[in-house]
Scaffold this motif. Structure first.
Motif, short mmCIF file in Angstrom:
data_model
loop_
_atom_site.label_atom_id
_atom_site.label_comp_id
_atom_site.label_asym_id
_atom_site.label_seq_id
_atom_site.Cartn_x
_atom_site.Cartn_y
_atom_site.Cartn_z
N ALA A 78 -4.44 1.36 -4.83
CA ALA A 78 -4.01 -0.02 -5.04
C ALA A 78 -5.15 -0.91 -5.51
N GLN A 79 -6.38 -0.50 -5.31
CA GLN A 79 -7.52 -1.29 -5.79
C GLN A 79 -7.61 -1.28 -7.31
N SER A 80 -7.01 -0.27 -7.96
CA SER A 80 -7.07 -0.21 -9.42
C SER A 80 -5.74 -0.59 -10.08
N GLY A 81 -4.72 -0.85 -9.29
CA GLY A 81 -3.43 -1.25 -9.85
C GLY A 81 -2.32 -1.06 -8.84
N PRO A 82 -1.12 -1.54 -9.16
CA PRO A 82 0.00 -1.42 -8.24
C PRO A 82 0.35 0.04 -7.94
N VAL A 83 0.77 0.28 -6.72
CA VAL A 83 1.24 1.61 -6.32
C VAL A 83 2.73 1.50 -6.03
N LEU A 84 3.53 2.19 -6.81
CA LEU A 84 4.97 2.20 -6.65
C LEU A 84 5.34 3.31 -5.68
N ILE A 85 6.03 2.95 -4.61
CA ILE A 85 6.41 3.93 -3.59
C ILE A 85 7.91 4.17 -3.72
N THR A 86 8.28 5.43 -3.92
CA THR A 86 9.69 5.76 -4.11
C THR A 86 10.30 6.31 -2.83
N ASP A 87 11.58 6.11 -2.70
CA ASP A 87 12.35 6.66 -1.60
C ASP A 87 13.53 7.39 -2.20
N ARG A 88 13.53 8.70 -2.05
CA ARG A 88 14.56 9.56 -2.65
C ARG A 88 14.65 9.38 -4.16
N GLY A 89 13.47 9.26 -4.76
CA GLY A 89 13.39 9.18 -6.22
C GLY A 89 13.59 7.80 -6.80
N ARG A 90 13.89 6.82 -5.97
CA ARG A 90 14.11 5.46 -6.46
C ARG A 90 13.00 4.54 -6.00
N PRO A 91 12.55 3.63 -6.87
CA PRO A 91 11.52 2.68 -6.45
C PRO A 91 11.99 1.88 -5.24
N ALA A 92 11.13 1.80 -4.21
CA ALA A 92 11.50 1.11 -2.98
C ALA A 92 10.51 0.02 -2.59
N ILE A 135 4.01 7.15 -6.06
CA ILE A 135 3.96 8.16 -5.01
C ILE A 135 5.26 8.11 -4.23
N THR A 136 5.58 9.21 -3.58
CA THR A 136 6.79 9.25 -2.76
C THR A 136 6.50 8.65 -1.38
N SER A 137 7.56 8.29 -0.68
CA SER A 137 7.40 7.79 0.69
C SER A 137 6.70 8.81 1.57
N ARG A 138 7.01 10.06 1.37
CA ARG A 138 6.39 11.12 2.16
C ARG A 138 4.89 11.19 1.89
N GLU A 139 4.51 11.12 0.61
CA GLU A 139 3.08 11.14 0.26
C GLU A 139 2.37 9.92 0.86
N PHE A 140 3.04 8.76 0.81
CA PHE A 140 2.45 7.55 1.38
C PHE A 140 2.23 7.72 2.88
N ASN A 141 3.22 8.22 3.58
CA ASN A 141 3.10 8.41 5.03
C ASN A 141 2.02 9.43 5.40
N GLN A 142 1.83 10.43 4.56
CA GLN A 142 0.85 11.46 4.86
C GLN A 142 -0.58 11.04 4.53
N ASP A 143 -0.75 10.10 3.59
CA ASP A 143 -2.11 9.71 3.20
C ASP A 143 -2.15 8.24 2.78
N VAL A 144 -2.03 7.35 3.76
CA VAL A 144 -2.05 5.91 3.51
C VAL A 144 -3.37 5.50 2.87
N GLY A 145 -4.46 6.11 3.30
CA GLY A 145 -5.78 5.78 2.75
C GLY A 145 -5.85 5.98 1.26
N ARG A 146 -5.27 7.06 0.77
CA ARG A 146 -5.27 7.33 -0.67
C ARG A 146 -4.48 6.25 -1.42
N ALA A 147 -3.35 5.84 -0.84
CA ALA A 147 -2.53 4.79 -1.47
C ALA A 147 -3.28 3.47 -1.50
N LYS A 148 -3.98 3.14 -0.41
CA LYS A 148 -4.76 1.89 -0.37
C LYS A 148 -5.87 1.92 -1.41
#
Length: 84
Positions: free
Chosen positions: A22-36, A6-19
């Motif tokens: 994460a229960q089913s596997g790692p969530v990679l958060i990108t910043d400007r298209g790069r893994p961060a 997911i993008t940083s923007r998506e993470f900031n808009q819906d932290v609950g969805r990211a959490k």
């Protein structure tokens, strides 16, 4: 185990969805298209780190025993300030 990206923007808009993801596997958060960052469940984190916890975490647990801590007193050394 699948990795969800997911993008940083998506993470900031819906932290609950990211959490939840994460229960089913790692969530990679990108910043400007790069893994961060990677969001992991605590269980996965402990599995990867060997399950060890810090002293602070151990003492913060409910029902942790009281620990007597009496460090030695340090002797103060004072001297006049050099204002030259």
């Amino acid at each position: 185990m699948s990795v969800i990206t997911i993008t940083s923007r998506e993470f900031n808009q819906d932290v609950g969805r990211a959490k939840k993801a994460a229960q089913s596997g790692p969530v990679l958060i990108t910043d400007r298209g790069r893994p961060a960052h990677v969001l992991l469940s605590i269980e996965e984190y402990r599995r990867l780190t060997g399950g060890s916890e810090t002293l602070a975490e151990a003492l913060a647990q409910p029902g942790a025993p009281d620990v007597d801590f009496a460090p030695p007193k340090l002797e103060r050394v004072t001297r006049d300030a050099d204002l030259s």
